[in-house]
Design an enzyme around this catalytic site. Structure first.
Site, PDB file in Angstrom:
ATOM      1  N   CYS A  53      41.593  45.725 -10.358  1.00  0.00           N
ATOM      2  CA  CYS A  53      41.615  44.335  -9.648  1.00  0.00           C
ATOM      3  C   CYS A  53      42.553  44.622  -8.310  1.00  0.00           C
ATOM      4  O   CYS A  53      42.680  43.662  -7.627  1.00  0.00           O
ATOM      5  CB  CYS A  53      42.031  43.495 -10.534  1.00  0.00           C
ATOM      6  SG  CYS A  53      43.786  44.103 -11.486  1.00  0.00           S
ATOM      7  N   GLY A  58      53.043  36.383 -11.251  1.00  0.00           N
ATOM      8  CA  GLY A  58      54.017  35.848 -10.871  1.00  0.00           C
ATOM      9  C   GLY A  58      53.764  34.290 -10.451  1.00  0.00           C
ATOM     10  O   GLY A  58      52.788  33.725 -10.835  1.00  0.00           O
ATOM     11  N   PHE A  59      54.760  33.641 -10.119  1.00  0.00           N
ATOM     12  CA  PHE A  59      54.672  32.212  -9.770  1.00  0.00           C
ATOM     13  C   PHE A  59      53.598  31.787  -8.910  1.00  0.00           C
ATOM     14  O   PHE A  59      52.941  30.940  -8.926  1.00  0.00           O
ATOM     15  CB  PHE A  59      55.974  31.592  -9.245  1.00  0.00           C
ATOM     16  CG  PHE A  59      57.357  31.960 -10.158  1.00  0.00           C
ATOM     17  CD1 PHE A  59      56.922  31.669 -11.556  1.00  0.00           C
ATOM     18  CD2 PHE A  59      58.521  32.227  -9.814  1.00  0.00           C
ATOM     19  CE1 PHE A  59      57.827  31.823 -12.638  1.00  0.00           C
ATOM     20  CE2 PHE A  59      59.460  32.389 -10.677  1.00  0.00           C
ATOM     21  CZ  PHE A  59      59.134  32.449 -11.908  1.00  0.00           C
ATOM     22  N   GLY A 101      50.821  33.361  -8.687  1.00  0.00           N
ATOM     23  CA  GLY A 101      49.557  33.337  -9.338  1.00  0.00           C
ATOM     24  C   GLY A 101      49.669  32.887 -10.745  1.00  0.00           C
ATOM     25  O   GLY A 101      49.000  33.278 -11.593  1.00  0.00           O
TER      26      GLY A 101
END
Lengths: 423, 527
Positions: B259, B430-431, B433
């Site tokens: 990914c 994280g924030f 995502g």
């Protein structure tokens, strides 16, 4: 004690069993079990107890195991007890499942009772038919139930009361772990069967000495007697294998399983019969009849119980529970060497031995007061039956050890007088 | 055991009770294993870790082939490399970190004791089934946690085979039984039963967005990651030839199944032609507008990305779209003029198709790179090829990605295999995502620390904790089975020696391992 419980206990004495109700109160155990879930019991006053009694393994998988509840509910959509005269789907399916897990290749049939005593009677009758002899040998202080024949095999504490002890010399008892006595009893070749609890439960789990059980089986073969294994309390993975007798290297001729096979949800007990002993099932299949024995709903629950017990995770769980509790109990034993003097163990079958002729009773009482329910051995009150479930969680096991340490100290102080703790 | 026999009359196997029962049993067993594992010292722990890594290394090739056979995704040769990288090099990366012993901070008068999470429930994807499994299992072993793997159904067989082999290796090296388990019949409702169980301590979710969101909705702590959609910016200051080589190597690596692969290549007019030439010579095929339209139709269905195309060769995809390409084509490049919802090719593409966008200016390029991640892939990865540090800094500070790979292949680089980032198969988004962790997930995320904190007042002395440590009692002694020949005799509690021996690797072996790993990494970079 709440007013509600006091009133209830009075009603229990009035309508149910005054003696038993009062005896528990006298022993300091005012337990009235209300809610129950997993290995937790809740007294009607709301107090929680971790169940290490399990009714002798009846609640092996815990109380009201969700899958057993589900299968019983689902079962009622199709089945009821069934008609015991006819071939039945569920009875046959369970018999097939039992044959697949039997402790030897010679097992063929299963006959059913509604409880352990009835199943023992069937086993004894089966042996008598096959051997065409009447005498039955059992162990001193054995316990196989309270029905007509079973009660005669056990301690006369339960038979004399009802004038039901053996009067014809057909039931002989010999001491456990005494091969000479066993051989003496069998030598006359007039014995139909020896019936053995693999580990005598109500006698406090004295452990068979190395080689004892296989030697008994050999003696049976030598003197033409059958070997009946009572696996009611030692079967169903409690030793870490499906049947305790297998661990000791014995392949019985007839085997009885009860209690745990019901999942604690629907009464049933089973007699596994080898081809050699099962002649009556062909000769006169109506020879033994039991309306409720092998009730089909019980068979449905029993099959799920067997399936769960055989999952590979269960074997590891039993190993962990046995090892972990043993390590913890060993630590506790070191703290109270004058009182807590021994541990008998095979898997999750455990007996804790105390240095006083009634020593297990105060331990039971203090455990009860500290949130654990474990029962003394009726026929050897020095020994506490310590019977954790097959699926006991780590958290519960740890909590049990914490509570045992507290209770053992209190019981020791009660019995032997308090002492200064030394560290 | 013949399930048909047991279920023939009344079958409850599809009931919530049966699912909860299955989850409870595996998780309770895992809890027991974690409890015993917590008694192990560092040497005993590392012996298990090394044994598992060796087992994973030894079967890397076989499992790679089987994964490709079962899923149809990727390139066996590349999967083998990933399976190897998630074995020894992963362990080497963390070898010097101690997640077992307490650590003393004299300056702050604080002692920290590591406390393993306990029971990890880990989802593994079909795209990188074995590498992710290796990685999660080794993280669990390093931190003395028990782990239950739930494989993607499309990679079930290979995952079961790999996990079973690793569990066997772990137990042979002394790990508690059940420390590594795998769910053999994964289904969405069953996975939910595990995720929502109070017996699960943390969920390590790598997989599709619905699964990751379900993990976060479970009420249990979760470390989940979002999808990627990496923009790669080739600046006018870049070494264009090297950039093209790295991008093609990355995009073709395991057919873009990681990914972290580059999704949209953005550049500026000054170097456009040079970059096109360089891409071609590196093995890229540049599509015409018609060919791009055909690829757009093929790759994006109304319901989403065409799963048929995931992890396929460039030549196979070209053939499906009736595009004639040279046989040695490694990636397909589709020029696009727009970025955003109106251009599907600016979304994530887990296949060797790379969108190419030429921005008017550097400023616009940076804004377009932000737009790529706004579409999907926030918090994941980005790459840049440039020589100017100021450009790199601007780019990294602007894009909403927590890792920006510079002058290296992004597929490998963001996952820590061509950079010095932590090697990982779980990219914290994280924030940005919607994840709890923004760095490459590692063993440090599976341990919390109990902190002994002294009075900060200088007059109050700090204790001397040197040599004061937990007693690691090791494996549980086996309880006797009284009366059964050969079982342990009854005994009083004697201090049982921990099963630890010195780490099974001597210095020479370690050096040899480091050399091998360095060689592997060099090979990787050359590709």
């Amino acid at each position: 004690m709440s007013q509600a419980k006091t009133e209830f206990l009075e009603r229990s004495k009035t309508f149910w069993n005054p003696g038993k109700t009062q005896d528990w109160i006298d022993m300091g155990v005012d337990l009235v079990i209300d809610r129950r879930e997993g290995y937790h019991l809740y007294d009607m006053d709301g107090r929680r107890l971790i169940d290490l009694h399990l009714n002798g393994g009846t609640y092996n998988l815990g109380h009201r195991h969700p899958e057993l509840v589900e299968v019983l509910k689902a079962g009622t959509e199709r089945f009821d007890m069934g008609n015991h005269h006819f071939p039945a789907l569920a009875r046959t399916a369970l018999a097939e499942a039992l044959q697949a897990v039997a402790p030897g290749p010679n097992f063929k049939y299963t006959a059913y009772g509604s409880g352990g005593g009835e199943a023992i009677d069937i086993a004894l009758k089966t042996a008598r038919h096959a051997a065409q002899k009447k005498k039955i040998v059992s162990i001193v202080k054995a316990y196989h139930g309270h029905t007509g024949l079973a009660v005669k095999t056990g301690d006369d504490r339960f038979s004399k009361l009802f004038l039901s002890e053996d009067a014809q010399g057909e039931f002989v008892q010999v001491p456990f772990n005494d091969l000479n006595a066993m051989e003496d009893a069998l030598r006359g070749r007039d014995v139909a069967a020896v019936i053995m609890e693999t580990i005598p439960a109500t006698y406090g789990f004295p452990m068979p000495e190395v080689g004892y059980l296989p030697a008994v089986k050999k003696l049976c073969e030598k003197y033409d007697a059958f070997y009946i294994a009572d696996e009611v309390q030692t079967g169903l993975m409690r030793t870490g294998e499906m049947w305790g007798c297998t661990k000791y290297g014995v392949e019985p001729d007839i085997m009885v399983t009860g209690k745990g096979i019901s999942g604690g949800m629907y009464p049933i007990a089973c007699v596994l019969i080898s081809e050699r002993c099962g002649g009556w099932l062909s000769e006169d299949g109506f020879g033994h009849i039991s309306t409720m024995g092998g009730a089909e709903l019980g068979c449905i629950v029993a099959m799920k119980t067997l399936e769960i017990i055989q999952r590979p995770e269960v074997r590891t769980m039993v190993q962990y529970i046995g090892d972990y509790l043993r390590a913890g109990l060993d630590d506790i034993m070191v703290q109270f060497p004058d009182f807590f003097i021994g541990i008998r163990q095979h898997g999750v079958i455990m007996g804790l031995e105390f240095n006083h002729e009634q020593g297990a009773k105060p331990v039971m009482k203090h455990l009860y007061e500290n949130g654990v329910w474990a029962i003394f051995s009726t026929l050897d009150p020095r020994v506490l039956q310590f019977k954790p479930g097959l699926l006991l969680s780590q958290a519960d096991a740890e909590d049990v050890l914490r509570r045992v340490a507290i209770a053992v100290e209190l019981a020791r102080d009660e019995v032997m007088g308090s002492r200064r703790r030394t560290y | 055991m013949d399930q048909a026999l047991y279920n023939s009359l009344v079958d409850i196997s599809d009931s919530p009770a049966a699912r909860a029962g299955k989850a409870d049993l595996m998780l309770d067993r895992a809890r027991w294993a974690a409890t015993v594992f917590d008694r192990y010292d560092r040497a005993a722990t590392m012996a298990i870790v090394d044994a598992v890594a060796e087992a994973a290394h030894a079967m890397a090739g076989e499992m790679a082939t089987k994964a490709v056979e079962e899923t149809g995704f990727g390139v066996a040769e590349h999967k083998k490399l990933k399976n190897e990288l998630t074995a020894r090099p992963l362990v080497e990366h963390y070898r010097d970190q101690d997640f077992v012993n307490s650590r003393i901070d004299d300056a702050r008068k604080i002692v920290e004791i590591p406390r393993p999470a306990g029971v990890i429930f880990a989802l593994t994807p079909s795209t990188n089934p074995v590498a992710t499994l290796n990685y999660k299992i080794l993280l669990a072993m390093m931190t003395r946690n028990a782990i239950v793997i739930s494989p993607h159904p499309a990679a079930r067989a290979v995952s079961i085979e790999a996990a079973t082999a690793l569990a066997r290796a772990a137990e042979a090296a002394g790990a508690p039984s059940g420390a590594i388990q795998i769910l053999e019949t994964p289904s969405i409702p069953l996975v939910e039963a595990f995720m929502t169980s109070p017996k699960t301590n943390v969920i390590l979710a790598t997989g599709g967005t619905p699964m990751v969101r379900a993990a976060y909705s479970s009420s249990n702590p979760a470390i989940g990651v979002g999808p990627g959609n990496a923009p790669v910016f080739v600046d006018a200051t870049a070494d264009i030839g090297a950039a093209a080589q790295a991008i093609v190597a990355s995009k073709s690596f395991d057919n873009s199944i990681l990914c972290t692969n580059e999704s949209v290549l953005i550049t500026v007019p000054e170097v456009e032609n040079q970059l096109r030439m360089a891409l071609k010579s590196a093995g890229a095929y540049l599509c015409t507008d018609e060919e791009t339209a055909a690829l757009r139709r093929f790759l994006f269905h109304p319901r989403g990305f065409n799963v048929e195309a995931i992890g396929r060769d460039a030549t196979w995809i070209a053939q499906e779209c009736n595009i004639r390409v040279p046989a040695n084509t490694r990636i397909l490049v589709t020029p696009i003029t727009q970025i955003g919802v109106e251009e599907r090719l600016s979304k994530e593409k887990l296949c060797p198709v790379l969108a190419l966008h030429v921005a008017k200016t550097r400023t616009q390029a940076l804004s377009q790179a932000r737009a790529v991640l706004r579409l999907t892939g926030a918090g994941h990865s980005a790459a840049i090829h440039a020589r100017d540090e100021a450009v790199i800094m601007d780019y990294a500070a602007l894009v909403e990605a927590y890792r920006v790979v510079v002058n290296a292949p992004c597929s490998q680089g963001a996952a820590g295999f061509a950079t010095n980032l932590a090697p990982t198969f779980t990219i914290g988004t994280g924030f940005f995502g919607r994840s709890s962790i923004g760095e490459n997930v590692g063993p440090q995320h599976l341990v919390h620390w109990t902190r002994i904190a002294y009075n900060a007042d200088r007059k109050v002395p700090f204790g001397n904790f040197q040599g004061v440590g937990r007693a690691f009692r090791g494996q549980l002694p086996t309880a006797p089975a009284d009366g059964v020949p050969g079982t342990a005799p009854p005994r009083f509690a004697a201090p049982t020696p921990a099963p630890s021996a010195a780490s099974s690797l001597d210095a020479a072996t370690k050096d040899e391992l480091r050399r091998l790993i360095a060689a592997e990494l060099r090979d990787l970079l050359r590709k």
